[in-house]
Design a protein around this motif. Structure first.
Motif, PDB file in Angstrom:
ATOM      1  N   TRP A  61       3.961  17.734   7.369  1.00 26.18           N
ATOM      2  CA  TRP A  61       3.233  18.785   6.655  1.00 26.18           C
ATOM      3  C   TRP A  61       4.002  20.077   6.820  1.00 26.18           C
ATOM      4  O   TRP A  61       4.535  20.359   7.899  1.00 26.18           O
ATOM      5  N   GLY A  62       4.096  20.873   5.752  1.00 28.16           N
ATOM      6  CA  GLY A  62       4.809  22.136   5.868  1.00 28.16           C
ATOM      7  C   GLY A  62       4.633  23.013   4.648  1.00 28.16           C
ATOM      8  O   GLY A  62       3.904  22.684   3.706  1.00 28.16           O
ATOM      9  N   ASP A  63       5.347  24.146   4.668  1.00 28.58           N
ATOM     10  CA  ASP A  63       5.321  25.105   3.574  1.00 28.58           C
ATOM     11  C   ASP A  63       5.819  24.457   2.289  1.00 28.58           C
ATOM     12  O   ASP A  63       6.838  23.763   2.282  1.00 28.58           O
ATOM     13  N   ALA A  81       7.584  31.731   4.502  1.00 26.78           N
ATOM     14  CA  ALA A  81       6.619  30.766   5.047  1.00 26.78           C
ATOM     15  C   ALA A  81       5.993  31.267   6.345  1.00 26.78           C
ATOM     16  O   ALA A  81       4.803  31.059   6.580  1.00 26.78           O
ATOM     17  N   SER A  88       0.871  24.757   1.056  1.00 29.78           N
ATOM     18  CA  SER A  88       1.549  23.726   1.838  1.00 29.78           C
ATOM     19  C   SER A  88       1.501  22.385   1.118  1.00 29.78           C
ATOM     20  O   SER A  88       0.759  22.208   0.152  1.00 29.78           O
ATOM     21  N   TYR A 155       0.048  27.577   5.167  1.00 27.01           N
ATOM     22  CA  TYR A 155       1.090  27.621   6.191  1.00 27.01           C
ATOM     23  C   TYR A 155       1.362  29.074   6.550  1.00 27.01           C
ATOM     24  O   TYR A 155       1.429  29.930   5.665  1.00 27.01           O
ATOM     25  N   TYR A 159      -0.240  29.176  11.809  1.00 21.42           N
ATOM     26  CA  TYR A 159      -0.573  27.768  11.582  1.00 21.42           C
ATOM     27  C   TYR A 159       0.637  27.099  10.940  1.00 21.42           C
ATOM     28  O   TYR A 159       0.786  27.076   9.733  1.00 21.42           O
ATOM     29  N   THR A 160       1.523  26.580  11.794  1.00 23.94           N
ATOM     30  CA  THR A 160       2.765  25.955  11.351  1.00 23.94           C
ATOM     31  C   THR A 160       2.655  24.438  11.434  1.00 23.94           C
ATOM     32  O   THR A 160       1.630  23.901  11.877  1.00 23.94           O
ATOM     33  N   CYS A 161       3.738  23.784  11.094  1.00 22.67           N
ATOM     34  CA  CYS A 161       3.793  22.329  11.211  1.00 22.67           C
ATOM     35  C   CYS A 161       3.593  21.889  12.659  1.00 22.67           C
ATOM     36  O   CYS A 161       3.023  20.833  12.913  1.00 22.67           O
ATOM     37  N   TRP A 164      -0.156  22.097  13.331  1.00 24.04           N
ATOM     38  CA  TRP A 164      -0.771  20.949  12.644  1.00 24.04           C
ATOM     39  C   TRP A 164      -0.530  19.673  13.442  1.00 24.04           C
ATOM     40  O   TRP A 164      -1.458  18.929  13.740  1.00 24.04           O
TER      41      TRP A 164
END
Length: 178
Positions: A61-63, A81, A88, A155, A159-161, A164
């Motif tokens: 999961w990401g930007d 990002a 995201s 994102y 709250y980054t990967c 998450w």
């Protein structure tokens, strides 16, 4: 230099009928989440039916902009990002490799087991990350091996990967905090 790490875990139905072995794997600047593609996982995570020809998938999961970029590393997209909330995506890559093969080329390989009940909770977490658990991909790469799906999560630096990915053990009931 900004270092962005994507968090992924590798899941394999290797332990017993009651448990699944999970592998946390780091390679290059990506740390990731692999799940076997089988009847059980496709039932719990319906989007995996689009990967039925593969043994395992890497879910991340990401930007939206950075993750789908054709560039290996785009500093402008990375800064955007991190410092502005952005849309995201969930990225899923199909693979025919076995976990033991991945161990050979990974930088870091960690193994632990979760129960069937924990996997059900984990699958729910993945499905909640997707805007639609039966979604069609927003885009594809490598002839459809890599697919990107819309997510309702934003994102940002807060709250980054990694955030998450770090929530997965707790959401699945594997870890609890008092």
């Amino acid at each position: 230099m900004i270092r962005i790490i994507f968090f992924t875990i590798i899941f394999c139905n290797c332990a017993s009928a009651q448990n699944m072995t999970i592998y946390v794997v780091k390679y290059s600047w990506h740390t990731g989440l692999f799940i076997p593609v089988n009847e059980e996982t496709m039932e719990h995570i319906p989007v995996l039916k689009q990967f039925s020809n593969y043994k395992i998938v890497d879910i991340g999961w990401g930007d939206q902009g950075f993750y789908q970029s054709e560039s290996e590393f785009d500093l402008e997209l990375a800064l955007k990002a991190l410092f502005t909330p952005t849309k995201s995506v969930v990225r899923i890559i199909g693979s025919l490799q076995k976990p033991e093969d991945i161990k050979l080329w990974s930088d870091f390989f960690f193994e632990f087991e979760i129960t069937e009940s924990s996997f059900t909770k984990f699958a729910s977490f993945i499905n909640q990350t997707l805007s639609d658990s039966l979604a069609q991909p927003l885009s594809e790469k490598a002839g459809g091996i890599i697919k990107f799906y819309s997510s309702d999560l934003n994102y940002s630096l807060l709250y980054t990967c990694n955030t998450w990915g770090g929530r997965m053990p707790r959401q699945s009931g594997y870890l609890s905090y008092s």
